[in-house]
Design a protein around this motif. Sequence first.
Motif, PDB file in Angstrom:
ATOM      1  N   ARG A  71      48.861  33.505  51.381  1.00 22.03           N
ATOM      2  CA  ARG A  71      49.819  33.815  51.459  1.00 22.03           C
ATOM      3  C   ARG A  71      50.106  35.679  51.175  1.00 22.03           C
ATOM      4  N   SER A 109      43.983  28.620  52.008  1.00 23.18           N
ATOM      5  CA  SER A 109      45.424  28.983  52.089  1.00 23.18           C
ATOM      6  C   SER A 109      45.254  30.323  51.596  1.00 23.18           C
ATOM      7  N   PHE A 123      56.671  37.957  54.699  1.00 24.85           N
ATOM      8  CA  PHE A 123      55.185  37.674  54.158  1.00 24.85           C
ATOM      9  C   PHE A 123      54.382  37.341  55.145  1.00 24.85           C
ATOM     10  N   GLN A 174      52.246  34.055  55.823  1.00 24.97           N
ATOM     11  CA  GLN A 174      51.720  32.111  55.090  1.00 24.97           C
ATOM     12  C   GLN A 174      50.116  32.434  56.090  1.00 24.97           C
TER      13      GLN A 174
END
Length: 122
Positions: free
Chosen positions: A19, A17, A80, A82
């Motif tokens: 962000r 992942s 943002f 994600q």
Amino acid sequence: QVQLVESGGGLVQAGESLRLACEASGRTFSTSATGWFRQAPGKEREFVAFISWSGDTTYYADSVKGRFTISRDNAKKTVFLQMNRLKPEDTGDYYCAVGGYYSSSKYFPNYWGQGTQVTVSS
């Protein structure tokens, strides 16, 4: 005039992942729609995600639905992205965009950031 500065890009392995964040200057951010686009090497820039000024409405490209989430903090003038379960095909330069409007499954922003690079290795 609005200036946008992206951060959070990097090199990750598939399945991991990241962000991304985009901080805006200017007084109109809290009343402006925002979104993210990306451009893979050798390809045209494509829409990734959109969020309304209030955060109540979001749209995503089919290729990222269920994996990416867009959000915003109007007090911090930041949007943002994600990104979970990243795939090699998510590799590219990611651009923040502000203002404009969303219509017929397309987002037409007024301002663009400089981009942040995301590389996903297999």
